[in-house]
Structure formats: C-alpha cells, structure tokens
Design a protein around this motif. Structure first.
Motif, PDB file in Angstrom:
ATOM      1  N   ALA A  81       0.490  -1.215   0.258  1.00  0.00           N
ATOM      2  CA  ALA A  81      -0.223  -0.010   0.392  1.00  0.00           C
ATOM      3  C   ALA A  81       0.770   1.059   0.067  1.00  0.00           C
ATOM      4  O   ALA A  81       0.565   1.847  -0.328  1.00  0.00           O
ATOM      5  CB  ALA A  81      -1.065  -0.126   1.578  1.00  0.00           C
ATOM      6  N   VAL A  82       1.641   1.558   0.898  1.00  0.00           N
ATOM      7  CA  VAL A  82       2.734   2.695   0.841  1.00  0.00           C
ATOM      8  C   VAL A  82       3.642   2.506  -0.593  1.00  0.00           C
ATOM      9  O   VAL A  82       3.658   3.821  -1.488  1.00  0.00           O
ATOM     10  CB  VAL A  82       3.945   2.682   1.736  1.00  0.00           C
ATOM     11  N   ALA A  83       3.974   1.058  -0.982  1.00  0.00           N
ATOM     12  CA  ALA A  83       4.439   1.297  -2.546  1.00  0.00           C
ATOM     13  C   ALA A  83       3.790   2.255  -3.202  1.00  0.00           C
ATOM     14  O   ALA A  83       4.365   2.744  -4.626  1.00  0.00           O
ATOM     15  CB  ALA A  83       5.113   0.075  -2.838  1.00  0.00           C
ATOM     16  N   VAL A  84       2.359   1.786  -3.592  1.00  0.00           N
ATOM     17  CA  VAL A  84       1.237   2.320  -4.675  1.00  0.00           C
ATOM     18  C   VAL A  84       0.978   3.538  -3.893  1.00  0.00           C
ATOM     19  O   VAL A  84       0.871   3.995  -5.374  1.00  0.00           O
ATOM     20  CB  VAL A  84       0.632   1.616  -4.360  1.00  0.00           C
ATOM     21  N   LYS A  85       1.255   4.189  -2.506  1.00  0.00           N
ATOM     22  CA  LYS A  85       1.354   5.073  -2.747  1.00  0.00           C
ATOM     23  C   LYS A  85       1.961   6.289  -3.089  1.00  0.00           C
ATOM     24  O   LYS A  85       2.745   7.683  -3.614  1.00  0.00           O
ATOM     25  CB  LYS A  85       0.701   6.055  -1.420  1.00  0.00           C
ATOM     26  N   VAL A  86       3.144   5.853  -2.736  1.00  0.00           N
ATOM     27  CA  VAL A  86       4.731   6.292  -3.851  1.00  0.00           C
ATOM     28  C   VAL A  86       4.165   6.861  -4.900  1.00  0.00           C
ATOM     29  O   VAL A  86       4.732   7.700  -5.565  1.00  0.00           O
ATOM     30  CB  VAL A  86       6.506   5.938  -2.928  1.00  0.00           C
ATOM     31  N   GLN A  87       3.770   5.659  -5.376  1.00  0.00           N
ATOM     32  CA  GLN A  87       4.131   5.386  -6.818  1.00  0.00           C
ATOM     33  C   GLN A  87       3.026   7.172  -8.018  1.00  0.00           C
ATOM     34  O   GLN A  87       3.420   7.408  -8.956  1.00  0.00           O
ATOM     35  CB  GLN A  87       3.958   4.685  -7.576  1.00  0.00           C
ATOM     36  N   GLN A  88       1.853   7.199  -6.751  1.00  0.00           N
ATOM     37  CA  GLN A  88       0.879   8.068  -7.650  1.00  0.00           C
ATOM     38  C   GLN A  88       1.360   9.217  -6.879  1.00  0.00           C
ATOM     39  O   GLN A  88       1.593  10.423  -8.134  1.00  0.00           O
ATOM     40  CB  GLN A  88      -0.459   7.345  -6.652  1.00  0.00           C
ATOM     41  N   GLU A  89       2.018   9.814  -6.067  1.00  0.00           N
ATOM     42  CA  GLU A  89       2.607  10.828  -6.080  1.00  0.00           C
ATOM     43  C   GLU A  89       3.935  11.135  -6.828  1.00  0.00           C
ATOM     44  O   GLU A  89       3.750  12.227  -7.110  1.00  0.00           O
ATOM     45  CB  GLU A  89       3.343  10.724  -4.197  1.00  0.00           C
ATOM     46  N   HIS A  90       4.946   9.827  -7.338  1.00  0.00           N
ATOM     47  CA  HIS A  90       5.574  10.195  -8.248  1.00  0.00           C
ATOM     48  C   HIS A  90       4.806  10.779  -9.343  1.00  0.00           C
ATOM     49  O   HIS A  90       5.576  11.228 -10.758  1.00  0.00           O
ATOM     50  CB  HIS A  90       6.302   8.944  -8.410  1.00  0.00           C
ATOM     51  N   VAL A  91       4.387   9.843 -10.081  1.00  0.00           N
ATOM     52  CA  VAL A  91       3.493  10.110 -11.338  1.00  0.00           C
ATOM     53  C   VAL A  91       2.416  11.745 -11.188  1.00  0.00           C
ATOM     54  O   VAL A  91       2.643  11.988 -12.365  1.00  0.00           O
ATOM     55  CB  VAL A  91       2.638   8.600 -11.812  1.00  0.00           C
ATOM     56  N   MET A  92       2.138  11.609  -9.923  1.00  0.00           N
ATOM     57  CA  MET A  92       1.441  13.231  -9.733  1.00  0.00           C
ATOM     58  C   MET A  92       2.613  14.250  -9.947  1.00  0.00           C
ATOM     59  O   MET A  92       1.657  15.501 -10.552  1.00  0.00           O
ATOM     60  CB  MET A  92       0.889  13.431  -8.617  1.00  0.00           C
ATOM     61  N   THR A  93       3.735  13.991  -9.012  1.00  0.00           N
ATOM     62  CA  THR A  93       4.204  15.061  -8.872  1.00  0.00           C
ATOM     63  C   THR A  93       5.002  15.710 -11.043  1.00  0.00           C
ATOM     64  O   THR A  93       4.684  16.611 -11.179  1.00  0.00           O
ATOM     65  CB  THR A  93       5.562  14.877  -8.665  1.00  0.00           C
ATOM     66  N   GLY A  94       5.111  14.172 -11.496  1.00  0.00           N
ATOM     67  CA  GLY A  94       5.560  14.862 -12.613  1.00  0.00           C
ATOM     68  C   GLY A  94       4.225  15.551 -14.058  1.00  0.00           C
ATOM     69  O   GLY A  94       4.956  15.731 -14.389  1.00  0.00           O
TER      70      GLY A  94
END
Length: 120
Positions: A21-34
């Motif tokens: 769950a934490v890994a998915v959230k980190v990936q979502q944040e990375h995509v949103m900042t991009g």
C-alpha cells in the motif's frame, strides 16, 4: 500450547499488505508530480526557454548493395539462389557458365558446383 489471534504469519501478511500500500502511494505521488511539471508549449515560451527537441546524431556510411543471382547446377539439376555485390553482378549475364562454391549455411560445404546463370 497457546494460540493467539495475531500469530507471526498473520503479522507478516499484514506487514506485506502495508508495504504494498505504501509502495502504491509513493508511485501515485511520483506520477502526480510528473504530471504537474511545466510543459513548454507556446512559441513565446520556446523563445525564452528553447524549443524542446531530441537531437540524435546522423552518421552517413556506405552500404554494399547485394543483388540476387539464380544459378542452375548442371549435374544435379538444382537451382541455387544467392546474392552478389553490384560489381560482380555487372560481370554476370544469363547463360554464362560459372562455378558455384557452396558455403556454410543451409547448404553443405563442398566442392564447387558447375552451373549456368539463369537470372541476374
């Protein structure tokens, strides 16, 4: 032997679920900042920041051109096809006798085969 509800196995599974769950959230944040990055899209922005292009070096090199030659083997009545360079192709003509030398590949390596050029 006393069993508890939260055994080591259950805690390990819960830990894995939390980790994913934490890994998915980190990936979502990375995509949103991009996605929030500034996109240079107008000519005025190109003048200020430079046009976004991808530069690839182009190298010029001579490539040998091989042309197809069809030869009929005299004793075996087999037809061989192969590729020769342009300078050799200019020296060949239909009906000309030649020796076809088998090379490694689909044909077995062997002695030259006498043949006649059918088509160049």
């Amino acid at each position: 032997m006393k069993k508890t509800f939260f055994s080591k196995r259950v805690l390990a599974y819960l830990g894995l679920i939390v980790l994913y769950a934490v890994a998915v959230k980190v990936q979502q944040e990375h995509v949103m900042t991009g996605r929030q990055a500034r996109i240079i899209s107008t000519i005025e922005e190109w003048r200020q920041n430079g046009k976004p292009v991808e530069v690839r070096p182009i190298a010029v090199e001579d490539v040998k051109q091989y042309l197809k030659v069809t030869v009929q083997a005299t004793p075996e009545d087999l037809v061989y096809e192969g590729f020769v360079s342009r300078d050799i192709q200019q020296k060949l003509s239909p009906g000309q006798d030649l020796y076809w030398i088998r090379q490694e590949g689909r044909l077995e390596v062997g002695a030259p085969v006498a043949g006649t050029v059918l088509f160049v």
